[in-house]
Design a protein around this motif. Sequence first.
Motif, PDB file in Angstrom:
ATOM      1  N   TYR A  77       7.225  21.891  -2.716  1.00 28.06           N
ATOM      2  CA  TYR A  77       6.678  20.545  -2.764  1.00 28.06           C
ATOM      3  C   TYR A  77       6.637  19.934  -1.365  1.00 28.06           C
ATOM      4  O   TYR A  77       7.555  20.114  -0.567  1.00 28.06           O
ATOM      5  N   CYS A  78       5.586  19.180  -1.115  1.00 23.50           N
ATOM      6  CA  CYS A  78       5.436  18.460   0.145  1.00 23.50           C
ATOM      7  C   CYS A  78       5.704  16.971  -0.088  1.00 23.50           C
ATOM      8  O   CYS A  78       5.299  16.408  -1.118  1.00 23.50           O
ATOM      9  N   ASN A  79       6.372  16.356   0.871  1.00 24.77           N
ATOM     10  CA  ASN A  79       6.625  14.922   0.831  1.00 24.77           C
ATOM     11  C   ASN A  79       6.142  14.289   2.125  1.00 24.77           C
ATOM     12  O   ASN A  79       6.374  14.836   3.203  1.00 24.77           O
ATOM     13  N   ALA A  80       5.462  13.154   1.998  1.00 31.00           N
ATOM     14  CA  ALA A  80       4.987  12.424   3.177  1.00 31.00           C
ATOM     15  C   ALA A  80       5.538  11.008   3.152  1.00 31.00           C
ATOM     16  O   ALA A  80       5.490  10.333   2.114  1.00 31.00           O
ATOM     17  N   LEU A  81       6.050  10.553   4.294  1.00 33.22           N
ATOM     18  CA  LEU A  81       6.572   9.191   4.460  1.00 33.22           C
ATOM     19  C   LEU A  81       5.791   8.499   5.562  1.00 33.22           C
ATOM     20  O   LEU A  81       5.581   9.081   6.627  1.00 33.22           O
ATOM     21  N   GLY A  82       5.343   7.272   5.297  1.00 29.83           N
ATOM     22  CA  GLY A  82       4.593   6.587   6.327  1.00 29.83           C
ATOM     23  C   GLY A  82       4.252   5.157   5.981  1.00 29.83           C
ATOM     24  O   GLY A  82       4.954   4.524   5.173  1.00 29.83           O
ATOM     25  N   ILE A  83       3.181   4.656   6.581  1.00 31.08           N
ATOM     26  CA  ILE A  83       2.735   3.282   6.420  1.00 31.08           C
ATOM     27  C   ILE A  83       1.270   3.292   5.998  1.00 31.08           C
ATOM     28  O   ILE A  83       0.463   4.041   6.573  1.00 31.08           O
ATOM     29  N   THR A  84       0.921   2.460   5.018  1.00 31.55           N
ATOM     30  CA  THR A  84      -0.465   2.366   4.570  1.00 31.55           C
ATOM     31  C   THR A  84      -1.253   1.408   5.466  1.00 31.55           C
ATOM     32  O   THR A  84      -0.689   0.723   6.322  1.00 31.55           O
TER      33      THR A  84
END
Length: 120
Positions: free
Chosen positions: A94-101
């Motif tokens: 599984y891939c997880n992405a953390l960031g800002i919209t």
Amino acid sequence: QVQVVESGGGLVQPGGSLRLSCVASGGISSVNAMSWYRQAPGKQREFVSAITEGSNTNYADSVKGRFTISRDNAKNTVYLQMTSLKPEDTAVYYCNALGITLQRLPFGSWGQGTQVTVSS
């Protein structure tokens, strides 16, 4: 909303290699960190590797020296090059992405997973 899509899984013989890809898309301003996790049948999901926007990397002890994580910031894409694969690497990755919209809100999104099977 943000979508995360993995690809590149499959069946490979012990000692073989695979390259996983993960793309984050949909209203993203920036992706601060991207990570790979895996879950084998009957086991909990476990951390595999992570990379920050500045390309700082981290690996689980079980994959150090065999897996390499990299990213293309312009494409919001992360790769996991897996070599010297072992049967115990068999799992859904599984891939997880953390960031800002674009709305300046934080996000943390998971993909649907891609199966990696290491077997002769």
